[in-house]
Design an enzyme around this catalytic site. Structure first.
Site, PDB file in Angstrom:
ATOM      1  N   ARG A   1       0.829  -1.208   0.000  1.00  0.00           N
ATOM      2  CA  ARG A   1       0.000   0.000   0.000  1.00  0.00           C
ATOM      3  C   ARG A   1       0.869   1.267   0.000  1.00  0.00           C
ATOM      4  O   ARG A   1       0.514   2.276  -0.601  1.00  0.00           O
ATOM      5  CB  ARG A   1      -0.906   0.026   1.231  1.00  0.00           C
ATOM      6  CG  ARG A   1      -1.915  -1.089   1.299  1.00  0.00           C
ATOM      7  CD  ARG A   1      -2.671  -1.062   2.619  1.00  0.00           C
ATOM      8  NE  ARG A   1      -3.309  -2.349   2.896  1.00  0.00           N
ATOM      9  CZ  ARG A   1      -4.002  -2.607   3.987  1.00  0.00           C
ATOM     10  NH1 ARG A   1      -4.158  -1.671   4.910  1.00  0.00           N
ATOM     11  NH2 ARG A   1      -4.546  -3.795   4.166  1.00  0.00           N
TER      12      ARG A   1
ATOM     13  N   GLU B   1     -10.564  -0.311  -5.659  1.00  0.00           N
ATOM     14  CA  GLU B   1     -11.079   0.664  -4.698  1.00  0.00           C
ATOM     15  C   GLU B   1     -10.072   1.786  -4.440  1.00  0.00           C
ATOM     16  O   GLU B   1      -8.875   1.585  -4.515  1.00  0.00           O
ATOM     17  CB  GLU B   1     -11.393  -0.039  -3.373  1.00  0.00           C
ATOM     18  CG  GLU B   1     -12.038   0.883  -2.337  1.00  0.00           C
ATOM     19  CD  GLU B   1     -12.239   0.201  -1.004  1.00  0.00           C
ATOM     20  OE1 GLU B   1     -13.361   0.283  -0.463  1.00  0.00           O
ATOM     21  OE2 GLU B   1     -11.288  -0.409  -0.490  1.00  0.00           O
TER      22      GLU B   1
END
Length: 488
Positions: free
Chosen positions: A89, A156
């Site tokens: 991430r 997303e």
């Protein structure tokens, strides 16, 4: 376990030439014979049912495939999730790779970039449901490239919603630019015949988020995404716990889409089941799960992100995930058509939510450069989110539950609301504070810190308190303290 020594990707990552051209990925996705996430959402909406999707993600490749297969075999979710690990991430790909080769079980998600797109395809081919990438990255360009090459059709995030709730020091201008690049590729894929579902994380910090803040941020991200070429947008909303407010917020999503987005963009409402403090007792937790699924049904959501009865204790096991999916899906039963919301109250709440969103977003959208206007508005507090980790959000707004449990504004900070909206929030919060706290509604002189913290804690523990669990814990703590005093 086979060790990996390279990192595939584009956008400046090692192994830049490892990924196939977009056209090849589009052909690969067509060859899979499975529907895209966008198709699943449209079919669910057209059928009047709510698609069901779990949260899940582990580090190991074989373990990830086995987890998805078991979830599909046991619960048949409409869409499956690939949750990404924290290193990936934050683009710490070398650390993700070291953890993957040393101890994949230590990773809190699947390091797709480190595994590479060929393994991503293996994961994709192991199940019949389409996959979505859920992560939390302020700059997801490399991850998105690998996801597309893996044949994954839902992704997303957004430049606001995947920055301010998670990152302390990432400039908003940088995350907006990075996500604009992702959305531009979605436009290129649409031109090639592939519609990628771009889900916006309206859940934000997931703690007492007023509906108009959640939806205003999603509207701004959706406008930017549509301008970049995105043709399918899912707007996710976090269940607050108040049925009328939640149903109204979900129904507001298509209204806002018609107001702010071009007609060629397909928009879906998505409900995240309650993301606050969950009840510990299994029966209570399952009541909340089923309640959330009914809210999604009543609100016309295309999709529900589910929870489990183990939520209060940490990461759920596969069995709990399966049972959470099965329970949530039962809200789709045709026998439950008699369950209704108070339509008059829902319509009134919806009208207020839409008006509040307009107050927040329209000054930003009126500026000649929307991304710059977003950055400037956050710097001035005209855009804001509660409890942000970022130095680029003021977090001056303070949410508060009213006497019925709906989330209102105790303080509106510098949001550009008119007197009418401020007055309504104040009136709804009259008497909503803890006994003797003296808490007042928005626009007041500011609550006493101790009373404010007590009120926020009570609001955060809303469902455990509702089920009587907090009272029992207090009684046990008091009994233990008394026993200790007696022993002395």
């Amino acid at each position: 376990m086979t060790k990996i020594s390279y990192l595939p990707g584009r956008s400046g990552s090692p192994g830049t030439d490892a990924l196939p051209p977009l056209a090849e990925s589009v052909d690969y996705i067509a060859s899979l014979g499975k529907p895209t996430a966008a198709r699943v959402l449209t079919d669910a909406r057209d059928a009047g049912r709510v698609a069901i999707q779990p949260r899940c993600g582990v580090g190991g490749h074989e373990e990830m495939k086995a987890l998805l297969r078991e979830l599909e075999e046991q619960a048949a979710p409409d869409i499956l999730t690939l949750t990404i690990d924290s290193h990936t991430r934050l683009k710490r790909f070398e650390q993700a790779l070291r953890s993957l080769n040393r101890a994949p079980a230590d990773l809190n998600g699947y390091p797709l970039v480190s595994h590479g797109y060929l393994r991503g395809r293996e994961v994709n081919e192991s199940v019949t449901a389409p996959l979505e990438i859920r992560h939390g990255s302020p700059d997801a360009r490399i991850l998105f490239d690998v996801a597309v090459a893996s044949g994954i059709t839902s992704f997303e995030g957004g430049g606001i919603s995947y920055n301010l709730p998670y990152s302390k020091a990432v400039p908003l201008a940088e995350s907006l630019a990075a996500w604009n690049a992702v959305d531009t590729v979605c436009g290129e894929l649409a031109a090639l015949g592939l519609i990628v579902d771009r889900e916006l994380f309206g859940t934000l910090t997931a703690v007492l988020v007023p509906p108009s803040i959640s939806l205003a941020i999603s509207v701004l991200e959706a406008v930017l995404a549509a301008r970049a070429g995105v043709r399918c947008i899912s707007v996710s909303y976090p269940q607050s716990g108040h049925l009328v407010q939640d149903v109204a917020a979900l129904r507001a999503i298509p209204v806002l889409a018609r107001t702010y987005l071009p007609p060629e963009v397909d928009v879906h409402a998505v409900l995240h089941e309650f993301m606050g403090v969950f009840p510990k007792k299994r029966g209570n937790a399952e009541d909340l799960i089923f309640y959330g699924a009914l809210v999604a049904r009543l609100g016309g959501a295309s999709k529900l992100i589910t929870k489990t009865y183990q939520e209060a204790f940490g990461i759920p096991d596969t069995r709990a995930n399966v049972e959470g999916l099965r329970l949530a899906d039962r809200a789709n039963s045709p026998l439950l058509g008699f369950v209704k919301a108070d339509e008059e109250r829902v319509a009134d709440e919806l009208s207020w939510i839409v008006d509040e969103v307009a107050d927040i977003v329209e000054p930003v959208l009126a500026a000649p450069d929307t991304m710059t206007a977003v950055v400037d508005a956050f710097a001035a507090g005209r855009l804001d989110i509660p409890f942000s980790a970022s130095r680029y959000a003021k977090s001056e707004i303070i949410p508060k539950r009213d006497a019925e449990g709906a989330i209102r504004y105790l303080s509106t900070g510098s949001l550009p609301f008119g007197d009418r909206t401020r007055r309504r929030n104040s009136e709804l919060l009259e008497g909503a504070g803890p006994k003797g706290s003296g808490l007042k509604g928005s626009g007041g002189t500011g609550p006493v810190i101790g009373s404010l913290l007590t009120g926020l804690t009570d609001d955060i523990n809303y469902f455990p308190t509702l089920f009587g669990e907090m009272q029992k814990e207090t009684q046990r703590a008091t009994q233990k303290e008394t026993q200790n005093e007696d022993a002395e």
